[in-house]
Design an enzyme around this catalytic site. Structure first.
Site, mmCIF file in Angstrom:
data_model
loop_
_atom_site.group_PDB
_atom_site.id
_atom_site.type_symbol
_atom_site.label_atom_id
_atom_site.label_comp_id
_atom_site.label_asym_id
_atom_site.label_seq_id
_atom_site.Cartn_x
_atom_site.Cartn_y
_atom_site.Cartn_z
ATOM 1 C CG ASP A 50 -1.075 1.887 -8.925
ATOM 2 O OD1 ASP A 50 -0.582 0.808 -8.565
ATOM 3 O OD2 ASP A 50 -0.441 2.968 -8.904
ATOM 4 C CD GLU B 163 1.600 -1.300 -2.643
ATOM 5 O OE1 GLU B 163 1.834 -0.117 -2.344
ATOM 6 O OE2 GLU B 163 2.210 -1.899 -3.540
#
Length: 625
Positions: A37, A221
């Site tokens: 991430d 997302e």
């Protein structure tokens, strides 16, 4: 059992039983910690990437801290360690609320998790936006990316119980400060109508009262915003149809309306078709995209490759009309921007790549076996846990000033460690051997001489660590070399379903067993998933094996009329192979299911190998002279 659960089980099994293959990997940007991430940003003329921190062989994403890395040449990266953690539920063997440095580094004790981070820079301060799982988003502030971070609110910033702010998945925040000073957080997930934009007040820790709801095609997302030539680019991870890509929209305003433009990054080739997350920055006139995949887990032949990720960086290009050319993944990453200067103080935690001992039993819960960073004398990370023949290397090293020796700073609790300085490769030309005397744990500076003359620019400079008492033939893992992935062992599914047929059936048992793997040298079985059971009924199978243990249990299922305990799964070392699913809890028919037991599958006769010996030395910096 849900369709998603069955699909995840099937995917995990398919990953493990795939045929032997060959993987070559020069990326990721850092190879001794699992990272994911990536949120990249520029601060004081350096690229920083703050990342979620994965654990080797973890199952799922119980994320509690952030790892920070930085570079100013795009090839040599500094490991700043774990700079942020939450308190609730955080215990990987350090003690609840304690970080890997043994100190209380909890920033937000009210939060249970910290999922993918987002950042924004204003007035020389770093604002870190962190989601507490998928339910809310908090904020922390620091004067520099390395921290220390403070939680100015002591509670959530964006709360899911405020209907206008709510998203099905209230997470993956991306901070953005526009040229006119307006600032926003982009967030949300799990549905085309679930993307959100909230404007921040000038203090960056309070909100405008209304959130903007976006409709984003195939939105899943990983929201992110960047600006290029007056246009606003909203990028995100798509849903799995069939794989999650990084797509983007463009607008004349930071709040829309947006127009869909296409795909920036296909699902990475070594990502196992799994989740995707990216951020985009400009640095010294070029554009770069940071993203994660699973190449390090694949090359390391982890038992569970899907949930241990690693961050990569590649250059990104625009077309003349402002659309983005689809990114081409590279093995080596971007071109090095400048030579590495060894004549200044260089931290040992700055490296282009590292090599480790392949030993599962020595795996740390917080990161991979072998090299790691820990806290040094100046509250900066230092290199630790060297094993025999492990190494680090730096890229593009400029020796045009022809040094004849140098100085390094270290501490040691014995005299068993030495460093070989080599040119070009871990077994390249030997330039010096530096013996590290015992300092009784105190920090000392040590001068050394080079045994060979050096000049010009080296492609690579290696520091190879030698530890007395360690096996001389210890295997190396080099993520830049070709690594053969061992074929997995047999499937060996064992055990039956718990929970009986109505009306007598008790509780549903858990998945008792696990995947052994077949990875040499140990090939140890993973313990099973914990069982699901209605309240007041029989206990299901035992949960996953503890993260710090290297082997699965023995599949002791057994039949229990009261919906009893399921078996421990996994093949036993050193044979490897898939340990069968252990018992699925439950009692004897007709009251419940079968207990089940161990099936080792096709065992691979691989020696367990000697246990490596870790150095007691800690390494701070070096400087050639």
């Amino acid at each position: 059992m849900s369709h998603k659960t069955l699909k995840a089980m099937f995917a995990a099994v398919c990953t493990l039983v795939c045929a032997a293959g060959v993987v070559k990997a020069d990326q990721p940007v850092i190879s001794h910690v699992y990272t994911a991430d990536p949120n990249a940003f520029v601060f004081n003329d350096r690229i920083y990437i703050i990342c979620s921190h994965d654990i080797a062989n973890q199952r799922g994403y119980d994320l509690f801290d952030y790892e920070l890395v930085s570079t100013d040449d795009l090839q040599n990266w500094t490991d700043h360690g774990f700079v942020f953690s939450v308190g609730r539920n955080h215990d990987f063997g350090y003690g609840r609320g304690k970080g890997p440095y043994g100190e209380d580094q909890t920033v937000a004790p009210w939060a249970g998790h910290c999922y993918a981070p987002g950042t924004a820079i204003r007035d020389g301060k770093v604002y870190l936006y962190f989601p507490d799982g998928g339910s809310s988003i908090g904020v922390a502030v620091a004067d520099k990316p390395e921290g220390p971070y403070k939680d100015p609110l002591g509670k959530t910033l964006i709360a899911g119980n405020v209907s206008n702010y709510a998203s099905r998945w209230l997470f993956d925040p991306a901070g953005f400060v526009d040229d006119d000073g307006r600032a926003f957080v982009y967030y949300g997930g799990n549905g085309n109508d679930q993307a959100r934009i909230i404007e921040l007040n000038k203090d960056m820790i309070s909100l405008h009262p209304e959130a903007i709801h976006l409709n984003v095609p195939k939105f899943f997302e990983a929201s992110y915003m960047h600006k290029y030539k007056g246009k606003y680019y909203f990028s995100y991870s798509t849903q799995f149809s069939p794989t999650a890509n990084i797509d983007y929209l463009v607008s004349d305003s930071p709040t829309g309306p947006f127009e869909y433009k296409g795909t920036i990054l296909d699902n990475p080739k070594q990502n196992l078709g799994n989740n995707n997350h990216a951020s985009i920055i400009e640095y010294k006139g070029h554009w770069y995209i940071a993203y994660h995949d699973r190449k390090l887990a694949i090359a390391s032949n982890l038992r569970n490759k899907s949930d241990s990720r690693c961050v990569n960086l590649d250059e990104m290009f625009y077309n003349e009309d402002g659309t983005i050319k689809k990114v081409v993944e590279t093995e080596h990453g971007p071109k090095q921007l400048k030579n590495f200067d060894p004549m200044q103080k260089c931290r040992f935690v700055t490296m282009n790549k590292s090599g480790k001992i392949l030993t599962e039993e020595e795996a740390k819960a917080e990161q991979m076996p072998g090299l790691k960073s820990t806290m040094g004398p100046n509250k900066e990370t230092v290199l630790a846990s060297m094993q025999n023949n492990s190494w680090i290397r730096v890229s593009g090293v400029d020796f045009s000033k022809k040094p004849t020796g140098g100085t390094l700073k270290y501490s040691a609790k014995d005299d068993n460690t030495s460093i070989e300085i080599r040119k070009g490769a871990a077994d390249g030309d030997l330039l010096a051997t530096v013996k590290l005397p015992n300092t009784n744990g105190e920090w000392k500076e040590l001068n050394f001489k080079l045994d060979k003359a050096v000049d010009g620019v080296f492609d690579y400079l290696y520091f190879v660590f030698k530890v007395q008492g360690a096996p001389a033939t210890a295997a190396l893992f080099d993520s830049s070399d070709v690594v053969t992935v061992a074929a997995a062992g047999g499937q060996g599914f064992g055990g039956g379903f718990g929970g009986g047929q109505p009306p007598q059936g008790m509780g549903q048992g858990g998945f008792g067993g696990g995947f052994g793997g077949g990875q040499p040298p140990q090939g140890m079985g993973q313990g099973g998933f914990g069982g699901q059971r209605p309240a007041g009924q029989g206990q299901g199978g035992q949960g996953q094996r503890p993260r710090r243990q290297g082997q699965g249990g023995q599949g002791q299922g057994g039949q229990r009329p009261q919906g009893g305990q399921g078996g421990f799964g996994g093949g036993q070392p050193p044979q490897g192979g898939f340990g069968g699913f252990g018992g699925f809890g439950g009692g004897q028919p007709p009251q419940g299911g079968f207990g089940g037991g161990q099936r080792p599958g096709q065992q691979q006769q691989q020696p367990a190998g000697p246990k490596p010996v870790e150095s007691t030395a800690l390494l701070d910096w070096y400087q050639f002279k």
